[in-house]
Every structure is written in structure tokens, then in C-alpha cells.
Design an enzyme around this catalytic site. Sequence first.
Site, PDB file in Angstrom:
ATOM      1  CB  SER A 188      67.347  76.748  10.891  1.00  0.00           C
ATOM      2  OG  SER A 188      67.746  76.623  12.119  1.00  0.00           O
TER       3      SER A 188
ATOM      4  CE  LYS B 165      70.935  76.187  13.091  1.00  0.00           C
ATOM      5  NZ  LYS B 165      70.055  75.201  13.641  1.00  0.00           N
TER       6      LYS B 165
ATOM      7  CB  SER C 225      67.057  76.205  15.251  1.00  0.00           C
ATOM      8  OG  SER C 225      67.426  75.148  14.849  1.00  0.00           O
TER       9      SER C 225
ATOM     10  CE  LYS D 208      68.114  79.955  13.121  1.00  0.00           C
ATOM     11  NZ  LYS D 208      66.814  79.308  12.906  1.00  0.00           N
TER      12      LYS D 208
END
Length: 431
Positions: free
Chosen positions: A130, A69, A66, A257
Site C-alpha cells: 500500500s 488504490k 487506501s 485491498k
Amino acid sequence: MLNKSPKYSLRFGLFLCVFVVTLLFGGFSARAATPDLQVKSAIAVDANTGQILYQKNDQQKLPIASMTKLLSVYIVLREIKAGRLHWNQQVAISPEIAKMSRNPDLTNVPLSAKRTYTVRELYQASLITSANGAVSALGNAVSGSPHRFIDKMRTTAKQLHLTSAHIVTASGITNGQAGKLGYPSVAKNDENTMSAQDVARLAQVLLKDYPEILQTTQLSKAWFDKGGSSQTRMQNWDMMLRGLSQYQSNLPVDGLKTGTSKAAGGNFTGTVSKHGHRIITVVMHAQNKKTGDPARFVQTRYLMDWVYASYRPVTLNAQTYQLSNVKVPMGKVKTAEITAAKPTTVWLGKHQSRTQLKSQLLIDTGHQEKDGLKAPLAANTTVGKVRLTLAGKTISQIDDSDTVSLPVKTIYNIKQANWLVRTWRDFLSLF
């Protein structure tokens, strides 16, 4: 009581000296030693200049899950800045994305194909919890279809010089997990990969171009669609944020993140500003034995603490940095002083001195004459840059330049010598 001979006393004294020196210097060296992080790959950089402060297998391509992203959101923010997308714009949800958003094996907020959501809502869900469906919906809003958005992601990665990037999904899940949004010709277990160095480069560009992202990534909790049919209390997966389990007041982490998958383990791109100096760290493939495993944050904390303990940032600006005796071959005065055109931070090791910083002046073609500055020049004119080295070595960066550099400008007006003096200097130069 034993009688100690002079020889015994001398040996004991020498042993004691060696022991004390070992404690003082050996102990210090151990504390200052480069950490052996329990991750496959890692990097730490200055958020402004990209100066590399720590590296471990940082050019190895690994699954990023993720953390993908960050690239998707970069494109969304760029589209908003260009006026092609708007925060309050309503985004429709395709049946495939609605189905993905209710997959219990994926992180998500529940989305309905019977209604719309704002770009802002989907953006916040993508970063805070997320949400895979949310970022996929944003991709559709930008490009019209999942595969066209993947094409845009790949093009953007090339533009940002993320040479290691391999992108198959907008969210970071595997091609198989994407279902009908994936590629039938691609293996189901194929997923996005990138090097830690390129992830750090992406984070640096994101923070430079859109620093407002931190207003969202620093939120430990928030509501999605409050009062609506998809109302969800979101919690950030970044456990180093204030109020969460891995927070420490001496490291006020405010982004960016996480990324988790079976192949990736525990990934985390973090950033923190301490004493006015921001760094970016990336750790990849930390232990991730179960949901909530703090290993990636423990390793990030070790790395962040080590950077701030091992370096001291020195800011070069108009007040603290000047180059004197710069040649002005046709100036009324034959030398001038120049200074930093904008502040630049260089991180020095604890045992390094600022006197070890050396500068190589590179004058822009338009301001160059013979081997110096071209007169006349107004005060505060940026005339080129200086290439910095430290202790005779280049200062590594994550961009394409070989060392840290800073733009330089004139301090005062530089007047040109009269034509007679210039002619005489030209004549002398022949000899």
C-alpha cells in the site's frame, strides 16, 4: 421414589417435546441468523453477477483510505491495456513524491528523485504494501500531474457509476498528508469517501476486466527494487493471505485491498473463491485500536463463512437451464426451446428451491415478431435475455439493473414457414 401422576407425566412430556423442538429449530435459526457485524458498513456480493448476498448500511458514504488504490490501479491497468503505458516503462519520481515516500507516518517504499522505477515495481508496491508514494508516481506517469490524475479518477468513477465517490488524493491519504500534492483550497482533513456498495462494484469491475490483479494481491511478501538503492522487503497488509496471521485454509483469500486511517478505522475489500464460486466482501470502519489490529479480518471471516453456510450457488447453463414453448409466430414449428447463452450463477438460500426461480423472457427487438421469436434463426443465436426472480422477488444486484438476468440463445435452427402458411396466420390474427 416419587409417584408421578398421569397429569404430571403429560406435562413433563409436553415440556420435553417443546425443549427438543426449540433445540432443533431455534438453534438452527440462531446459527443461520444474519450476522451482526461489528462494523459501520458492509456488503457481500457474487463476483460475477453482482448479486447482493449481505448488506449493512452499504450505501452510506464513509472514508475508504487506501482502498482508493483499487481505483488508481484500475486506471493504470486500463492504460497498459490501451498501450499508453508499459510494464517496463521507467517512471521518474518528483521531489514531492520522494519526500512523501519517506514519511514515517505513511505506508511506503522509499523512492529517490535521482532515479527511476518501472511501472511494474510501482504497481506491485501500491497493492502489496500500500505504498502511497508509488501509486502517486503512477498517477503522474498516467496524467502528467497529481491534479490531472485526480480529475481522471473522478471521471472514471462516474464512468463506472460509483455515484458516492468523493476523491481528493490518488492514494487515500488526507489532503493535508499529501502536502504540495494536495489542494490548497481543500480542508487538510478532507479524504476520499465512498459507499461499501460502490467499493464492491469497483472490485467487481476490476476482477472482471483485469483478473490478473490477483496474481499480485495474493502475494503475502515480495521484494521492491531488490539489489537497488530502494531495496525493501514488502509485506502485504491483508493478513488473511496464506502464511499470514489471519489465514484459514477453508477461506483461501487472494485479495484485494486494505484501507486504514483515523477517520476510516479498519477497512478491507476481500475476495475468495470456494468450490468454484467467488465472492467479494467489503467491511468498513471496523475497530482499529493499533497497527495490526485483526478486527477487520475477523469480521470479514464471519461474513465469508456466513455466506457460504447460508447460500448454495446454482449455475444456469446450456445443460441445466432451458425454456420451452417459446412462441415462433411465423416458424415452420410454432414453438421452440432456448437456453442460457453463457453460464450464470444464482445463489439460493438453504431453504429455497430452484423451482422458485421464475423467468421472464425479453426478446431483442431485432429478433422479435408479434409476441414471439422472428424466424428464421440459426442455432446458437443470442436472441435476448431472461429476467430472473426468486420466490416472487427480484434478485438484488449492485449494478443498475433491477434483478439478475442471463442471455439466452436458440438451441437449433428455427425455420420459417412458407409464404402461404404465413399469409394464413396473418389472416387468422385479424380475428
